[in-house]
Design a protein around this motif. Sequence first.
Motif, short mmCIF file in Angstrom:
data_model
loop_
_atom_site.label_atom_id
_atom_site.label_comp_id
_atom_site.label_asym_id
_atom_site.label_seq_id
_atom_site.Cartn_x
_atom_site.Cartn_y
_atom_site.Cartn_z
N SER A 270 0.81 -1.22 0.00
CA SER A 270 0.00 0.00 0.00
C SER A 270 0.85 1.27 0.00
CB SER A 270 -0.93 0.00 1.22
OG SER A 270 -1.86 -1.05 1.14
N THR A 271 1.93 1.29 0.77
CA THR A 271 2.73 2.51 0.86
C THR A 271 3.43 2.81 -0.47
OG1 THR A 271 4.47 1.16 1.86
CG2 THR A 271 3.07 2.41 3.35
N TRP A 272 3.91 1.77 -1.14
CA TRP A 272 4.53 1.97 -2.46
C TRP A 272 3.50 2.46 -3.47
CZ3 TRP A 272 3.77 -0.08 -7.35
CH2 TRP A 272 4.76 0.21 -8.29
N LEU A 273 2.29 1.90 -3.40
CA LEU A 273 1.24 2.30 -4.32
C LEU A 273 0.87 3.77 -4.11
CD1 LEU A 273 -0.63 1.20 -6.51
CD2 LEU A 273 -2.27 0.62 -4.73
N ALA A 274 0.80 4.20 -2.86
CA ALA A 274 0.50 5.60 -2.57
C ALA A 274 1.60 6.52 -3.09
CB ALA A 274 0.31 5.80 -1.07
N ALA A 275 2.84 6.09 -2.98
CA ALA A 275 3.95 6.90 -3.51
C ALA A 275 3.86 7.01 -5.02
CB ALA A 275 5.29 6.27 -3.09
N LEU A 276 3.44 5.95 -5.69
CA LEU A 276 3.27 5.98 -7.14
C LEU A 276 2.13 6.92 -7.53
CD1 LEU A 276 4.00 4.84 -9.93
CD2 LEU A 276 2.32 3.02 -9.52
N VAL A 277 1.03 6.83 -6.81
CA VAL A 277 -0.12 7.70 -7.09
C VAL A 277 0.26 9.16 -6.94
CG1 VAL A 277 -2.38 8.40 -6.21
CG2 VAL A 277 -1.88 5.97 -6.57
N ALA A 278 1.13 9.46 -5.97
CA ALA A 278 1.54 10.85 -5.74
C ALA A 278 2.28 11.43 -6.93
CB ALA A 278 2.40 10.94 -4.49
N LEU A 279 2.87 10.57 -7.77
CA LEU A 279 3.61 11.05 -8.94
C LEU A 279 2.74 11.22 -10.17
CD1 LEU A 279 6.77 8.75 -8.58
CD2 LEU A 279 6.52 11.13 -7.86
N ALA A 280 1.48 10.81 -10.09
CA ALA A 280 0.58 10.88 -11.24
C ALA A 280 0.27 12.34 -11.59
CB ALA A 280 -0.71 10.13 -10.95
N PRO A 281 0.02 12.63 -12.85
CA PRO A 281 -0.39 13.98 -13.23
C PRO A 281 -1.65 14.40 -12.48
CG PRO A 281 0.15 12.67 -15.18
CD PRO A 281 0.15 11.73 -14.02
N ALA A 282 -1.74 15.67 -12.20
CA ALA A 282 -2.86 16.20 -11.41
C ALA A 282 -4.20 15.83 -12.04
CB ALA A 282 -2.74 17.72 -11.29
N GLY A 283 -5.09 15.29 -11.20
CA GLY A 283 -6.45 15.00 -11.63
C GLY A 283 -6.67 13.62 -12.19
N VAL A 284 -5.60 12.90 -12.54
CA VAL A 284 -5.77 11.60 -13.21
C VAL A 284 -6.31 10.55 -12.25
CG1 VAL A 284 -4.56 9.71 -14.34
CG2 VAL A 284 -4.05 12.07 -14.97
N VAL A 285 -5.67 10.40 -11.10
CA VAL A 285 -6.13 9.40 -10.13
C VAL A 285 -7.49 9.81 -9.56
CG1 VAL A 285 -5.60 8.29 -7.93
CG2 VAL A 285 -3.79 8.68 -9.60
N GLU A 286 -7.69 11.11 -9.35
CA GLU A 286 -8.99 11.57 -8.86
C GLU A 286 -10.10 11.22 -9.85
OE1 GLU A 286 -5.87 13.86 -6.77
OE2 GLU A 286 -6.23 13.25 -8.85
N ALA A 287 -9.78 11.26 -11.14
CA ALA A 287 -10.78 10.89 -12.15
C ALA A 287 -11.19 9.43 -12.00
CB ALA A 287 -10.23 11.15 -13.55
N ALA A 288 -10.20 8.55 -11.79
CA ALA A 288 -10.51 7.14 -11.59
C ALA A 288 -11.30 6.94 -10.30
CB ALA A 288 -9.22 6.32 -11.56
N ALA A 289 -10.94 7.71 -9.27
CA ALA A 289 -11.68 7.62 -8.01
C ALA A 289 -13.12 8.07 -8.19
CB ALA A 289 -10.99 8.48 -6.94
N GLY A 290 -13.33 9.09 -9.02
CA GLY A 290 -14.69 9.55 -9.28
C GLY A 290 -15.54 8.48 -9.95
N LEU A 291 -14.96 7.72 -10.85
CA LEU A 291 -15.69 6.60 -11.46
C LEU A 291 -16.11 5.58 -10.41
CD1 LEU A 291 -13.57 5.93 -14.69
CD2 LEU A 291 -15.75 7.14 -14.52
N ALA A 292 -15.24 5.36 -9.43
CA ALA A 292 -15.54 4.39 -8.38
C ALA A 292 -16.72 4.82 -7.52
CB ALA A 292 -14.31 4.19 -7.49
N LEU A 293 -17.02 6.11 -7.50
CA LEU A 293 -18.07 6.61 -6.61
C LEU A 293 -19.38 6.90 -7.33
CD1 LEU A 293 -15.91 9.06 -4.46
CD2 LEU A 293 -16.91 6.89 -3.72
N LEU A 294 -19.45 6.68 -8.63
CA LEU A 294 -20.69 6.99 -9.35
C LEU A 294 -21.87 6.17 -8.83
CD1 LEU A 294 -19.46 7.41 -13.04
CD2 LEU A 294 -20.28 9.18 -11.48
N GLY A 295 -21.63 4.90 -8.55
CA GLY A 295 -22.70 4.07 -8.01
C GLY A 295 -23.18 4.55 -6.66
#
Length: 400
Positions: free
Chosen positions: A304-329
Amino acid sequence: MREDRTRPVLAGVVTALVGFSSSFAVVIAGLRAVGATPAQAGSGLAALCLAQGIGMILLSWRHRIPLTLAWSTPGAALLVSTGAVTGGWPAAVGAFVLVGLLVLVTAAWPRLGGLVGRIPVPVAQAMLAGVLLTLCLAPVHALATRPTFVLPVLLVWLVLLRLAPRWATPAALALTIALVVVDEVRHSGLPGSSFGHLVWTTPHLTWQAVVGLAVPLFLVTMASQNVPGVAVLGTFGYRVPWRSAMTVTGIGTVLAAPVGGHAVNLAAITAALAASPDASPDPRRRWLATHVAGWCYVFLALASTWLAALVALAPAGVVEAAAGLALLGSLAGALRGAFVADGPREPAVVAFVVAASGVALGGVGAAFWALLAGLVVGAVLHRPTPPVSADTTTGDPAHP
């Protein structure tokens, strides 16, 4: 016979993988929003995995039922909409500890749960819908700014939503991570290994964090996770040991909070994966699916900690977009709960609008003000039922 033995094991693995992959990005986004560094967010994700994994192992072994736990995904979305609180990350951690203590009070004093249940469902659901809207709009914004990242993710999500709905969100998040990995390899390289590293933060409380974060987080966790979790297991013939479950999740939340975990609770959506006949034809053996899922979460904590470090390097808004899809339901369910009930719609509409605004007043986040505004409007519009009149001749209640 061998198939019957392996089905609970496979169901447990699927339960853990779906539960983790479908919403870990929401957790990371939420923890970062209230002030966590990438290392602290990774620590929080790992702590949640450990707390719910150990809790599932203990509860399933003790009660022999598929009692599945999860982190509070709506609660993580609440963190995103709340943002930084007065006192920073230590104050947010203090709020997490308080949430765990309130859950423990609920276990010892069920009347507190009854008080939570007295909040009108439409107002509570409308507040939750307003909170979720912030992240659910992220795919739209990201599509305009990062189309090369987001468009493939949206296409995969849409295709699997038609063919295999259970895997639509996990696949979208997996593709997002894959695209981030490719981008980082091309530019700066992947983050170094930091597996299972927990970061301690001494809790600190401010009244703004208590009112604006702890109270809404507790209410959202109870109303959108624990209560539905009980209902889901009930549909499969299982009765949740309330005191035991709340004690374990409360202790888990308190212990996970200083290392970044925001809330552990009963699972609602993934609970059906372990409790349904797909896990085992024999209801007495389905607890094994939850038991296996618990061990899977313990192992997932390592990465989990490595995954969070990877997510922190993602371009702004990209991971949040995927998270938004997860919450549509979840957003669809909250909107349905807010506006399909009979009676005045104004309290729910006001709660939804205030929560969606994201406006903080006096250092207190919008979620608290949304709940308060909805309750006030509901109280103003409430018309008490007139007393039944008595027939003046017979003295009997008059019938319409």
